[in-house]
Enzyme design. Structure first.
Site, PDB file in Angstrom:
ATOM      1  N   TYR A 196     -25.260-126.002  29.115  1.00 36.68           N
ATOM      2  CA  TYR A 196     -25.561-126.852  28.636  1.00 36.68           C
ATOM      3  C   TYR A 196     -26.159-128.218  29.139  1.00 36.68           C
ATOM      4  CZ  TYR A 196     -25.568-129.899  24.359  1.00 36.68           C
ATOM      5  OH  TYR A 196     -26.353-131.033  23.093  1.00 36.68           O
TER       6      TYR A 196
ATOM      7  N   SER B   4     -27.739-125.465  21.408  1.00 39.17           N
ATOM      8  CA  SER B   4     -26.762-127.139  20.637  1.00 39.17           C
ATOM      9  C   SER B   4     -25.190-126.530  21.808  1.00 39.17           C
ATOM     10  CB  SER B   4     -26.661-127.729  19.907  1.00 39.17           C
ATOM     11  OG  SER B   4     -26.249-126.979  18.839  1.00 39.17           O
TER      12      SER B   4
ATOM     13  N   SER C 286     -28.613-128.573  31.038  1.00 35.35           N
ATOM     14  CA  SER C 286     -29.991-128.133  30.339  1.00 35.35           C
ATOM     15  C   SER C 286     -30.588-130.022  29.909  1.00 35.35           C
ATOM     16  CB  SER C 286     -30.335-127.415  29.734  1.00 35.35           C
ATOM     17  OG  SER C 286     -29.748-127.475  28.702  1.00 35.35           O
ATOM     18  N   LYS C 287     -29.003-130.760  29.343  1.00 34.43           N
ATOM     19  CA  LYS C 287     -29.912-131.476  29.212  1.00 34.43           C
ATOM     20  C   LYS C 287     -29.788-132.509  30.033  1.00 34.43           C
ATOM     21  CE  LYS C 287     -29.083-132.597  24.888  1.00 34.43           C
ATOM     22  NZ  LYS C 287     -30.569-132.481  23.662  1.00 34.43           N
TER      23      LYS C 287
ATOM     24  N   THR D  68     -26.972-136.391  25.162  1.00 32.58           N
ATOM     25  CA  THR D  68     -25.368-135.819  24.543  1.00 32.58           C
ATOM     26  C   THR D  68     -24.150-136.149  25.870  1.00 32.58           C
ATOM     27  OG1 THR D  68     -23.717-134.438  24.442  1.00 32.58           O
ATOM     28  CG2 THR D  68     -25.693-133.906  26.195  1.00 32.58           C
ATOM     29  N   ASP D  69     -23.363-136.900  25.069  1.00 36.79           N
ATOM     30  CA  ASP D  69     -22.997-137.266  25.868  1.00 36.79           C
ATOM     31  C   ASP D  69     -21.832-136.425  27.152  1.00 36.79           C
ATOM     32  OD1 ASP D  69     -20.612-135.753  24.783  1.00 36.79           O
ATOM     33  OD2 ASP D  69     -19.070-137.428  24.263  1.00 36.79           O
ATOM     34  N   GLU D  70     -22.523-135.471  27.442  1.00 39.32           N
ATOM     35  CA  GLU D  70     -21.863-134.407  28.152  1.00 39.32           C
ATOM     36  C   GLU D  70     -22.491-134.916  29.039  1.00 39.32           C
ATOM     37  OE1 GLU D  70     -20.870-130.323  26.389  1.00 39.32           O
ATOM     38  OE2 GLU D  70     -20.178-131.229  24.848  1.00 39.32           O
TER      39      GLU D  70
HETATM   40  P1  NAD Z   1     -27.988-127.382  16.271  1.00 39.48           P
HETATM   41  O1  NAD Z   1     -28.076-126.424  16.898  1.00 39.48           O
HETATM   42  O2  NAD Z   1     -27.745-127.718  14.763  1.00 39.48           O
HETATM   43  O3  NAD Z   1     -29.635-127.753  15.473  1.00 39.48           O
HETATM   44  C1  NAD Z   1     -30.504-126.968  16.658  1.00 39.48           C
HETATM   45  C2  NAD Z   1     -32.117-126.962  15.698  1.00 39.48           C
HETATM   46  O4  NAD Z   1     -32.864-127.046  17.207  1.00 39.48           O
HETATM   47  C3  NAD Z   1     -32.128-125.839  14.964  1.00 39.48           C
HETATM   48  O5  NAD Z   1     -32.647-126.401  13.371  1.00 39.48           O
HETATM   49  C4  NAD Z   1     -32.860-124.935  15.733  1.00 39.48           C
HETATM   50  O6  NAD Z   1     -34.030-123.784  14.797  1.00 39.48           O
HETATM   51  C5  NAD Z   1     -34.029-125.555  16.388  1.00 39.48           C
HETATM   52  N1  NAD Z   1     -34.194-125.611  17.362  1.00 39.48           N
HETATM   53  C6  NAD Z   1     -34.168-124.879  18.438  1.00 39.48           C
HETATM   54  N2  NAD Z   1     -34.848-124.344  18.898  1.00 39.48           N
HETATM   55  C7  NAD Z   1     -35.933-124.347  18.958  1.00 39.48           C
HETATM   56  C8  NAD Z   1     -37.456-124.437  19.744  1.00 39.48           C
HETATM   57  N3  NAD Z   1     -37.460-123.112  20.852  1.00 39.48           N
HETATM   58  N4  NAD Z   1     -38.167-124.998  19.240  1.00 39.48           N
HETATM   59  C9  NAD Z   1     -37.922-125.535  18.076  1.00 39.48           C
HETATM   60  N5  NAD Z   1     -36.487-125.676  17.111  1.00 39.48           N
HETATM   61  C10 NAD Z   1     -35.691-125.253  17.585  1.00 39.48           C
HETATM   62  O7  NAD Z   1     -27.481-128.984  17.284  1.00 39.48           O
HETATM   63  P2  NAD Z   1     -27.353-130.272  16.305  1.00 39.48           P
HETATM   64  O8  NAD Z   1     -26.067-130.165  16.855  1.00 39.48           O
HETATM   65  O9  NAD Z   1     -28.077-130.666  15.407  1.00 39.48           O
HETATM   66  O10 NAD Z   1     -27.482-131.264  17.802  1.00 39.48           O
HETATM   67  C11 NAD Z   1     -29.221-131.265  17.363  1.00 39.48           C
HETATM   68  C12 NAD Z   1     -29.579-132.721  18.997  1.00 39.48           C
HETATM   69  O11 NAD Z   1     -27.945-133.370  19.152  1.00 39.48           O
HETATM   70  C13 NAD Z   1     -29.622-131.671  20.134  1.00 39.48           C
HETATM   71  O12 NAD Z   1     -30.286-132.075  21.083  1.00 39.48           O
HETATM   72  C14 NAD Z   1     -27.943-132.076  20.686  1.00 39.48           C
HETATM   73  O13 NAD Z   1     -28.033-131.423  22.406  1.00 39.48           O
HETATM   74  C15 NAD Z   1     -27.567-133.285  20.451  1.00 39.48           C
HETATM   75  N6  NAD Z   1     -26.180-133.900  19.867  1.00 39.48           N
HETATM   76  C16 NAD Z   1     -25.170-133.011  19.298  1.00 39.48           C
HETATM   77  C17 NAD Z   1     -24.321-132.996  19.021  1.00 39.48           C
HETATM   78  C18 NAD Z   1     -23.435-132.681  18.295  1.00 39.48           C
HETATM   79  O14 NAD Z   1     -22.304-133.032  18.036  1.00 39.48           O
HETATM   80  N7  NAD Z   1     -24.019-131.394  17.978  1.00 39.48           N
HETATM   81  C19 NAD Z   1     -23.765-135.088  19.774  1.00 39.48           C
HETATM   82  C20 NAD Z   1     -24.619-135.426  21.173  1.00 39.48           C
HETATM   83  C21 NAD Z   1     -25.871-134.897  20.614  1.00 39.48           C
HETATM   84  O1  DAU Z   2     -20.295-134.391  22.905  1.00 41.81           O
HETATM   85  C1  DAU Z   2     -21.045-133.940  22.291  1.00 41.81           C
HETATM   86  C2  DAU Z   2     -21.300-132.443  22.232  1.00 41.81           C
HETATM   87  O2  DAU Z   2     -19.863-131.701  21.318  1.00 41.81           O
HETATM   88  C3  DAU Z   2     -22.371-131.577  22.154  1.00 41.81           C
HETATM   89  O3  DAU Z   2     -23.456-132.269  22.383  1.00 41.81           O
HETATM   90  C4  DAU Z   2     -22.224-130.389  21.454  1.00 41.81           C
HETATM   91  O4  DAU Z   2     -24.506-129.649  21.485  1.00 41.81           O
HETATM   92  C5  DAU Z   2     -21.788-129.746  20.881  1.00 41.81           C
HETATM   93  O5  DAU Z   2     -20.818-128.730  20.383  1.00 41.81           O
HETATM   94  C6  DAU Z   2     -20.501-129.943  21.188  1.00 41.81           C
HETATM   95  O6  DAU Z   2     -19.671-129.814  22.499  1.00 41.81           O
HETATM   96  P1  DAU Z   2     -18.302-129.593  22.152  1.00 41.81           P
HETATM   97  O7  DAU Z   2     -18.589-127.972  23.215  1.00 41.81           O
HETATM   98  O8  DAU Z   2     -17.054-130.764  22.488  1.00 41.81           O
HETATM   99  O9  DAU Z   2     -18.233-128.973  21.074  1.00 41.81           O
HETATM  100  P2  DAU Z   2     -17.340-127.592  20.241  1.00 41.81           P
HETATM  101  O10 DAU Z   2     -16.942-127.754  19.248  1.00 41.81           O
HETATM  102  O11 DAU Z   2     -17.898-126.629  20.669  1.00 41.81           O
HETATM  103  O12 DAU Z   2     -15.362-127.643  20.722  1.00 41.81           O
HETATM  104  C7  DAU Z   2     -14.876-128.654  20.628  1.00 41.81           C
HETATM  105  C8  DAU Z   2     -14.242-128.973  21.390  1.00 41.81           C
HETATM  106  O13 DAU Z   2     -12.900-127.795  21.133  1.00 41.81           O
HETATM  107  C9  DAU Z   2     -14.212-128.571  23.207  1.00 41.81           C
HETATM  108  O14 DAU Z   2     -12.797-129.061  23.905  1.00 41.81           O
HETATM  109  C10 DAU Z   2     -13.988-127.296  22.804  1.00 41.81           C
HETATM  110  C11 DAU Z   2     -12.442-126.738  22.029  1.00 41.81           C
HETATM  111  N1  DAU Z   2     -13.226-124.821  21.077  1.00 41.81           N
HETATM  112  C12 DAU Z   2     -13.850-124.937  20.604  1.00 41.81           C
HETATM  113  C13 DAU Z   2     -14.193-124.408  19.534  1.00 41.81           C
HETATM  114  C14 DAU Z   2     -15.859-123.417  19.251  1.00 41.81           C
HETATM  115  C15 DAU Z   2     -11.636-124.804  20.790  1.00 41.81           C
HETATM  116  O15 DAU Z   2     -10.514-124.854  21.274  1.00 41.81           O
HETATM  117  N2  DAU Z   2     -11.836-123.233  20.117  1.00 41.81           N
HETATM  118  C16 DAU Z   2     -13.306-122.697  19.625  1.00 41.81           C
HETATM  119  O16 DAU Z   2     -13.044-122.046  18.782  1.00 41.81           O
END
Ligand code: NAD
Ligand code: DAU
Length: 369
Positions: free
Chosen positions: A175, A85, A178-179, A133-135
């Site tokens: 990332y 992620s 792939s999503k 994800t919105d990405e």
């Molecule tokens: P995360 O990285 O915190 O957790 C991912 C989990 O998936 C972990 O527990 C990891 O062990 C498990 N995993 C990874 N590879 C695996 C595999 N091959 N088999 C089984 N388990 C596996 O991620 P998150 O931030 O909780 O995101 C969860 C989902 O939501 C993802 O699909 C991500 O794309 C989506 N998403 C995340 C955000 C965000 O802001 N974090 C926003 C929108 C969508």
């Molecule tokens: O929009 C949904 C996505 O949000 C999810 O699909 C992803 O799994 C999740 O990781 C998140 O992606 P971002 O890249 O937006 O999140 P991140 O926390 O990595 O970064 C948020 C913003 O902050 C981005 O513009 C990059 C910036 N950033 C991030 C880090 C880690 C910094 O400026 N410095 C940093 O050290």
């Protein structure tokens, strides 16, 4: 219902598992997770002994194991969150993202199809819910650099366009590519085989149990230890932030009431420029640690921008609000206060997940920042 949740030991997954285990004692919740660096069973300590919960350590790419598990547990529904992620990791190592996010999702789809097709009722009453994800939509323009008021955000908005469900896919990072690919496979399984699928695309989540490589938990931890805060570029990128428990609530609503084959966007109506949110975090941490508010603003360190850094994400989640009645329950001010407090009170959790393998990866990735 027997519901298989993948990635339940991760950040969002652990909140979804907890909500379902608490709210639906009549369901059996099976959490399948490979426990990568991002998966942590400590995230689920409070519910691990519940009779309606079980955990299975497995890789979603291992189709035989997933199929056998679905058969053994007579799975009726899948909520698929497991993924790699973190965008920065995908830039360093895109193959791991293709394997887990694309091939892993394909394996999950195929296992569900093969198992459900064999049943007398086939796909009737079944659902495969894919969390995306919105990405995948790419980046929006930033036409109001200082922000303007709008009903689309409780804070400000920074442009005139928003991601709607019919927007063209235009991913930029490995990332998001792939999503996007996994979303296409999910739609293809519906359109080709009739698999009952639903997809949601959500904006940036924040809250407890987020791995401290993502902006908000990384910065809270760095401020606490007075370490530099690496702001990418000029800090003017915009994200739409949603408290993770509100995302879990949306997943619950959509899993039960969403229409098959539909896509729903989930957002916080809450746009923030990175540098502004960083200043709020600094002031909140300072206040809660008893330091003069703003004392740590000098930790802000502008560093080389992320390659291909998307300028602005902003979700239009009015379809979900109008059709299924969901909207965020927490104001950002409450959510960020809860989040900062949680990280400050759970330093042991932070230390445990940031030691060992993560620490080595972290040093390698951030050695020049
Ligand atoms: P995360 O990285 O915190 O957790 C991912 C989990 O998936 C972990 O527990 C990891 O062990 C498990 N995993 C990874 N590879 C695996 C595999 N091959 N088999 C089984 N388990 C596996 O991620 P998150 O931030 O909780 O995101 C969860 C989902 O939501 C993802 O699909 C991500 O794309 C989506 N998403 C995340 C955000 C965000 O802001 N974090 C926003 C929108 C969508
Ligand atoms: O929009 C949904 C996505 O949000 C999810 O699909 C992803 O799994 C999740 O990781 C998140 O992606 P971002 O890249 O937006 O999140 P991140 O926390 O990595 O970064 C948020 C913003 O902050 C981005 O513009 C990059 C910036 N950033 C991030 C880090 C880690 C910094 O400026 N410095 C940093 O050290």
């Amino acid at each position: 219902m027997n519901i298989l949740i993948t990635g339940g030991a991760g950040f969002i997954g652990s909140h979804v598992v907890r909500l379902f285990v608490d709210k639906y004692p009549q369901y059996h919740i099976i959490n399948v997770d490979k426990l990568t660096y991002a998966g942590n069973l400590a995230n689920l300590k409070d519910i691990e002994n519940r009779s309606n919960y079980s955990f299975v350590k497995a890789d979603i790419c291992d189709i035989e194991t997933i199929y056998a598990l679905m058969e053994k547990e007579q799975v009726d529904g899948v909520i698929h969150l497991a993924a790699e992620s973190h965008v920065d990791r995908s830039i360093k190592d895109p193959f791991t993202f293709a394997r887990t996010n694309v091939m892993g999702t394909l394996s999950m789809l195929q296992a569900a199809k093969l198992y459900w097709e064999k049943l007398p009722e086939k796909f009737e009453g079944k659902r495969f819910y894919h969390i995306s994800t919105d990405e995948v939509y790419g980046a929006l323009e930033l036409s109001h650099p200082e922000g303007i008021d709008s009903e689309m955000s409780a804070h400000k908005v920074y442009g005139d366009t928003f991601f709607t469900e019919d927007r063209k896919y235009q991913p930029h990072s490995p990332y998001s590519a792939s999503k996007a690919s996994s979303d296409h496979f999910v739609r293809a399984f519906h359109d080709t085989y009739g698999l009952p699928t639903i997809i949601t695309n959500c904006s940036n989540n924040y809250g407890p149990y987020q791995f401290p490589e993502k902006l908000i938990p990384l910065f809270i931890n760095n401020i606490r230890h007075r370490k530099p805060l690496p702001v990418y570029g000029k800090g003017e990128n915009v994200r739409d932030w949603l408290y993770v428990v509100d995302h879990a609530r949306a997943i619950d609503t959509i899993f039960h009431k969403g229409a098959i084959s539909e896509t729903y966007n989930i957002g916080g109506f809450n746009e923030w420029k990175n540098i502004d949110i960083i200043k709020v975090i600094i002031k909140t941490v300072d206040r809660l640690l008893g330091r003069p508010e703003g004392a740590d603003l000098d930790l802000i360190t502008y560093v080389t921008d992320r390659a291909g850094h998307d300028l602005r994400y902003a979700i239009d989640s009015r379809k979900l609000k109008n059709e299924l009645g969901w909207e965020p329950s927490l104001q950002f001010e409450e959510g960020i206060e809860l989040t900062v407090r949680w990280y400050l009170e759970n330093e042991e959790w932070v230390e445990n997940v940031t030691s060992g393998e993560y620490q080595r990866y972290y040093e390698d990735m951030y050695k020049d920042r």
